[in-house]
Motif scaffolding. Structure first.
Motif, PDB file in Angstrom:
ATOM      1  N   ALA A   1       0.836  -1.204   0.000  1.00  0.00           N
ATOM      2  CA  ALA A   1       0.000   0.000   0.000  1.00  0.00           C
ATOM      3  C   ALA A   1       0.870   1.253   0.000  1.00  0.00           C
ATOM      4  CB  ALA A   1      -0.926  -0.002   1.208  1.00  0.00           C
ATOM      5  N   CYS A   2       1.942   1.215   0.770  1.00  0.00           N
ATOM      6  CA  CYS A   2       2.875   2.345   0.783  1.00  0.00           C
ATOM      7  C   CYS A   2       3.441   2.573  -0.611  1.00  0.00           C
ATOM      8  CB  CYS A   2       4.001   2.062   1.782  1.00  0.00           C
ATOM      9  SG  CYS A   2       5.286   3.325   1.761  1.00  0.00           S
ATOM     10  N   LEU A   3       3.892   1.491  -1.266  1.00  0.00           N
ATOM     11  CA  LEU A   3       4.471   1.604  -2.606  1.00  0.00           C
ATOM     12  C   LEU A   3       3.433   2.039  -3.635  1.00  0.00           C
ATOM     13  CD1 LEU A   3       6.698  -1.555  -2.316  1.00  0.00           C
ATOM     14  CD2 LEU A   3       7.558   0.732  -2.849  1.00  0.00           C
ATOM     15  N   ALA A   4       2.203   1.526  -3.494  1.00  0.00           N
ATOM     16  CA  ALA A   4       1.133   1.923  -4.424  1.00  0.00           C
ATOM     17  C   ALA A   4       0.835   3.413  -4.306  1.00  0.00           C
ATOM     18  CB  ALA A   4      -0.123   1.105  -4.144  1.00  0.00           C
ATOM     19  N   HIS A   5       0.856   3.942  -3.076  1.00  0.00           N
ATOM     20  CA  HIS A   5       0.642   5.380  -2.868  1.00  0.00           C
ATOM     21  C   HIS A   5       1.776   6.216  -3.470  1.00  0.00           C
ATOM     22  CE1 HIS A   5      -2.588   4.326  -0.041  1.00  0.00           C
ATOM     23  NE2 HIS A   5      -2.965   5.587  -0.147  1.00  0.00           N
ATOM     24  N   LEU A   6       2.937   5.571  -3.665  1.00  0.00           N
ATOM     25  CA  LEU A   6       4.081   6.254  -4.287  1.00  0.00           C
ATOM     26  C   LEU A   6       4.151   5.954  -5.783  1.00  0.00           C
ATOM     27  CD1 LEU A   6       6.755   5.563  -1.497  1.00  0.00           C
ATOM     28  CD2 LEU A   6       5.260   7.552  -1.760  1.00  0.00           C
ATOM     29  N   ASN A   7       3.023   5.475  -6.327  1.00  0.00           N
ATOM     30  CA  ASN A   7       2.857   5.234  -7.772  1.00  0.00           C
ATOM     31  C   ASN A   7       3.695   4.083  -8.318  1.00  0.00           C
ATOM     32  OD1 ASN A   7       1.078   7.472  -7.882  1.00  0.00           O
ATOM     33  ND2 ASN A   7       2.834   8.854  -8.007  1.00  0.00           N
ATOM     34  N   MET A   8       4.010   3.113  -7.444  1.00  0.00           N
ATOM     35  CA  MET A   8       4.706   1.910  -7.890  1.00  0.00           C
ATOM     36  C   MET A   8       3.678   0.836  -8.272  1.00  0.00           C
ATOM     37  SD  MET A   8       8.202   1.852  -7.515  1.00  0.00           S
ATOM     38  CE  MET A   8       8.621   3.478  -8.081  1.00  0.00           C
ATOM     39  N   LYS A   9       4.026   0.001  -9.233  1.00  0.00           N
ATOM     40  CA  LYS A   9       3.157  -1.100  -9.637  1.00  0.00           C
ATOM     41  C   LYS A   9       3.412  -2.289  -8.705  1.00  0.00           C
ATOM     42  CE  LYS A   9       1.776  -3.657 -13.782  1.00  0.00           C
ATOM     43  NZ  LYS A   9       2.156  -4.047 -15.143  1.00  0.00           N
ATOM     44  N   THR A  10       2.373  -2.782  -8.062  1.00  0.00           N
ATOM     45  CA  THR A  10       2.536  -3.833  -7.056  1.00  0.00           C
ATOM     46  C   THR A  10       1.497  -4.937  -7.228  1.00  0.00           C
ATOM     47  OG1 THR A  10       1.078  -2.676  -5.510  1.00  0.00           O
ATOM     48  CG2 THR A  10       3.427  -2.185  -5.331  1.00  0.00           C
ATOM     49  N   ALA A  11       1.777  -6.096  -6.625  1.00  0.00           N
ATOM     50  CA  ALA A  11       0.837  -7.223  -6.648  1.00  0.00           C
ATOM     51  C   ALA A  11       0.920  -7.958  -5.317  1.00  0.00           C
ATOM     52  CB  ALA A  11       1.165  -8.177  -7.790  1.00  0.00           C
TER      53      ALA A  11
ATOM     54  N   PHE B   1     -14.948  -9.574   5.623  1.00  0.00           N
ATOM     55  CA  PHE B   1     -13.612  -9.011   5.855  1.00  0.00           C
ATOM     56  C   PHE B   1     -12.690  -9.276   4.658  1.00  0.00           C
ATOM     57  CE2 PHE B   1     -15.197  -9.998  10.194  1.00  0.00           C
ATOM     58  CZ  PHE B   1     -15.253  -8.701  10.678  1.00  0.00           C
ATOM     59  N   GLY B   2     -12.756 -10.493   4.122  1.00  0.00           N
ATOM     60  CA  GLY B   2     -11.918 -10.834   2.968  1.00  0.00           C
ATOM     61  C   GLY B   2     -12.253  -9.992   1.758  1.00  0.00           C
ATOM     62  N   ARG B   3     -13.543  -9.823   1.509  1.00  0.00           N
ATOM     63  CA  ARG B   3     -13.960  -9.003   0.363  1.00  0.00           C
ATOM     64  C   ARG B   3     -13.566  -7.542   0.572  1.00  0.00           C
ATOM     65  NH1 ARG B   3     -18.227 -12.779   0.757  1.00  0.00           N
ATOM     66  NH2 ARG B   3     -19.494 -11.366   2.012  1.00  0.00           N
ATOM     67  N   PHE B   4     -13.652  -7.082   1.810  1.00  0.00           N
ATOM     68  CA  PHE B   4     -13.241  -5.711   2.150  1.00  0.00           C
ATOM     69  C   PHE B   4     -11.747  -5.507   1.863  1.00  0.00           C
ATOM     70  CE2 PHE B   4     -11.639  -3.044   5.839  1.00  0.00           C
ATOM     71  CZ  PHE B   4     -11.919  -1.823   5.242  1.00  0.00           C
ATOM     72  N   LEU B   5     -10.918  -6.492   2.242  1.00  0.00           N
ATOM     73  CA  LEU B   5      -9.478  -6.393   1.988  1.00  0.00           C
ATOM     74  C   LEU B   5      -9.188  -6.389   0.491  1.00  0.00           C
ATOM     75  CD1 LEU B   5      -8.085  -8.753   4.769  1.00  0.00           C
ATOM     76  CD2 LEU B   5      -7.874  -6.264   4.674  1.00  0.00           C
ATOM     77  N   ASN B   6      -9.869  -7.257  -0.239  1.00  0.00           N
ATOM     78  CA  ASN B   6      -9.701  -7.310  -1.696  1.00  0.00           C
ATOM     79  C   ASN B   6     -10.071  -5.968  -2.335  1.00  0.00           C
ATOM     80  OD1 ASN B   6      -9.313  -8.652  -4.280  1.00  0.00           O
ATOM     81  ND2 ASN B   6     -11.537  -8.601  -4.468  1.00  0.00           N
ATOM     82  N   GLU B   7     -11.198  -5.414  -1.934  1.00  0.00           N
ATOM     83  CA  GLU B   7     -11.633  -4.116  -2.474  1.00  0.00           C
ATOM     84  C   GLU B   7     -10.650  -3.004  -2.114  1.00  0.00           C
ATOM     85  OE1 GLU B   7     -15.514  -3.756  -0.779  1.00  0.00           O
ATOM     86  OE2 GLU B   7     -16.285  -5.472  -1.926  1.00  0.00           O
ATOM     87  N   THR B   8     -10.108  -3.068  -0.890  1.00  0.00           N
ATOM     88  CA  THR B   8      -9.142  -2.055  -0.451  1.00  0.00           C
ATOM     89  C   THR B   8      -7.903  -2.070  -1.337  1.00  0.00           C
ATOM     90  OG1 THR B   8      -9.889  -2.209   1.848  1.00  0.00           O
ATOM     91  CG2 THR B   8      -7.695  -1.288   1.485  1.00  0.00           C
ATOM     92  N   LEU B   9      -7.367  -3.260  -1.587  1.00  0.00           N
ATOM     93  CA  LEU B   9      -6.178  -3.381  -2.437  1.00  0.00           C
ATOM     94  C   LEU B   9      -6.462  -2.918  -3.859  1.00  0.00           C
ATOM     95  CD1 LEU B   9      -4.648  -6.821  -1.330  1.00  0.00           C
ATOM     96  CD2 LEU B   9      -4.157  -4.551  -0.434  1.00  0.00           C
ATOM     97  N   GLN B  10      -7.601  -3.331  -4.396  1.00  0.00           N
ATOM     98  CA  GLN B  10      -7.950  -2.942  -5.768  1.00  0.00           C
ATOM     99  C   GLN B  10      -8.147  -1.431  -5.887  1.00  0.00           C
ATOM    100  OE1 GLN B  10     -11.316  -5.386  -6.864  1.00  0.00           O
ATOM    101  NE2 GLN B  10     -10.017  -7.111  -7.432  1.00  0.00           N
ATOM    102  N   ARG B  11      -8.710  -0.833  -4.867  1.00  0.00           N
ATOM    103  CA  ARG B  11      -8.971   0.609  -4.898  1.00  0.00           C
ATOM    104  C   ARG B  11      -7.677   1.422  -4.990  1.00  0.00           C
ATOM    105  NH1 ARG B  11     -11.901   0.770  -0.700  1.00  0.00           N
ATOM    106  NH2 ARG B  11     -10.445   1.686   0.755  1.00  0.00           N
ATOM    107  N   ILE B  12      -6.604   0.895  -4.383  1.00  0.00           N
ATOM    108  CA  ILE B  12      -5.327   1.628  -4.461  1.00  0.00           C
ATOM    109  C   ILE B  12      -4.399   1.017  -5.531  1.00  0.00           C
ATOM    110  CG2 ILE B  12      -5.416   2.635  -2.147  1.00  0.00           C
ATOM    111  CD1 ILE B  12      -3.650   0.386  -1.139  1.00  0.00           C
ATOM    112  N   ARG B  13      -5.027   0.265  -6.471  1.00  0.00           N
ATOM    113  CA  ARG B  13      -4.360  -0.229  -7.670  1.00  0.00           C
ATOM    114  C   ARG B  13      -3.265  -1.262  -7.380  1.00  0.00           C
ATOM    115  NH1 ARG B  13      -4.110   4.923  -7.669  1.00  0.00           N
ATOM    116  NH2 ARG B  13      -1.828   4.973  -7.810  1.00  0.00           N
ATOM    117  N   ILE B  14      -3.498  -2.113  -6.382  1.00  0.00           N
ATOM    118  CA  ILE B  14      -2.626  -3.268  -6.152  1.00  0.00           C
ATOM    119  C   ILE B  14      -3.247  -4.457  -6.883  1.00  0.00           C
ATOM    120  CG2 ILE B  14      -1.747  -4.900  -4.426  1.00  0.00           C
ATOM    121  CD1 ILE B  14      -1.694  -2.556  -2.421  1.00  0.00           C
ATOM    122  N   ASP B  15      -2.449  -5.133  -7.692  1.00  0.00           N
ATOM    123  CA  ASP B  15      -2.926  -6.298  -8.451  1.00  0.00           C
ATOM    124  C   ASP B  15      -3.278  -7.433  -7.472  1.00  0.00           C
ATOM    125  OD1 ASP B  15      -3.227  -8.566 -10.062  1.00  0.00           O
ATOM    126  OD2 ASP B  15      -1.519  -8.080 -11.344  1.00  0.00           O
ATOM    127  N   THR B  16      -4.519  -7.922  -7.542  1.00  0.00           N
ATOM    128  CA  THR B  16      -4.951  -8.980  -6.620  1.00  0.00           C
ATOM    129  C   THR B  16      -5.111 -10.340  -7.317  1.00  0.00           C
ATOM    130  OG1 THR B  16      -7.275  -8.357  -6.944  1.00  0.00           O
ATOM    131  CG2 THR B  16      -6.124  -7.359  -5.065  1.00  0.00           C
TER     132      THR B  16
END
Length: 293
Positions: A11-21, A31-46
């Motif tokens: 999440a830190c790297l994604a906020h710094l415009n890095m491509k992450t997975a 809770f699991g769906r919430f975590l998945n949505e959180t990662l996708q919202r900040i453009r982390i590949d899930t």
């Protein structure tokens, strides 16, 4: 709040415009769906995130004292993260990365311990830079001896290690930063060892070169995720510099560590881990409006 140490680093790297997975396992629950949505919202590949129908998402309860320091308790009996197996590891994701980051918590139980080691070994074989957080959370381990054995196993593969003072003493039996980090370096030839010191900044060792950089003074609200933000900031600098760690000048390393210390401080200004991660604009504003170190 959404969190979890490796996810926080991403999440830190994604906020710094890095491509992450992200790779891991959650329950197919709220809770699991919430975590998945959180990662996708900040453009982390899930693509590497697996949903379990059999086990629930692990929950961490974080208790804050008056200084914003944390203690942990967990609901994980078992948690979905423990049940990730070797067949669920997405090797393609690892092939396409520059840095592979992992933590010791994914090695507390089987089958996830074997899955983690398969992923790390594959990353090492492919010449990826390996980042490791021997994140010591005693309640998650069956016993202390097993914890130490698995944490040391992870250290065998790591190029970059981020540990706290408590974790240094647990791993080495040594409190002294210089001696404790030398113990790790002599055993594993780790390229870069970072010891976080909370508000006092951080200590680094690269081979025989050591140094200590001061932290930034802030009004701390919650220290959750501070070490992860520090590590994310450091990995960001390593990617941006496009030099091997062994080729960096000491001056450059210290600039990187100073930047990482800023991120570690900024995260403590807000509650939560992922929601507290700063952007490049936040970092620049902080640097421009605070006295130099």
């Amino acid at each position: 709040n959404p969190g979890g140490a490796p996810g926080n680093v991403l999440a830190c790297l994604a906020h710094l415009n890095m491509k992450t997975a992200f790779m891991g396992k959650v329950g197919n629950d709220q809770f699991g769906r919430f975590l998945n949505e959180t990662l996708q919202r900040i453009r982390i590949d899930t693509a590497g995130l697996i949903f379990s129908e059999q086990t629930n998402t692990t929950l961490a309860f974080i208790h804050l004292d008056s200084e914003g320091d944390r203690s942990f308790s967990f609901y994980r009996n078992p948690g979905a993260d423990m049940m990730l197996n070797e067949e669920e590891i997405n090797l393609k994701l690892i092939e396409n990365t520059r840095i592979f980051h992992f933590g010791s918590i994914s090695m507390t139980h089987e089958p996830c311990a074997s899955a983690t080691l398969k992923a790390v070994k594959f990353a090492k074989e492919k010449g990826k830079l390996i980042s490791y957080d021997p994140n010591l959370r005693i309640p998650l381990w069956q016993d202390i001896k097993h914890a130490k054995r698995m944490i040391l196993l992870g250290l065998q593969y790591a190029d970059i290690v981020k540990i706290s003072e408590e974790e240094l003493e647990f791993i080495t039996g040594i409190k002294d930063l210089k001696e404790g980090s030398k113990y790790i370096y002599d055993l594993f030839q780790t390229k870069l060892i970072m010891i976080t010191l909370g508000p006092n900044g951080s200590f680094y060792r690269r081979g025989e070169e050591i140094g200590k950089r001061p932290g930034r003074k802030v009004e701390t609200v919650d220290t959750t995720g501070a070490g992860d933000a520090f590590l994310g900031g450091l990995l960001y600098q390593i990617v941006k510099n496009e030099q091997s760690i062994t080729d960096l000048t000491v001056e450059k390393i210290e600039q990187m560590v100073d930047f990482a210390n800023v991120l570690g401080a900024l995260v403590t200004l807000k509650k939560g881990a992922i929601p507290a991660m700063p952007t490049l604009e936040d970092i620049q504003y902080f640097i421009d409006n605070n006295d130099a170190i």
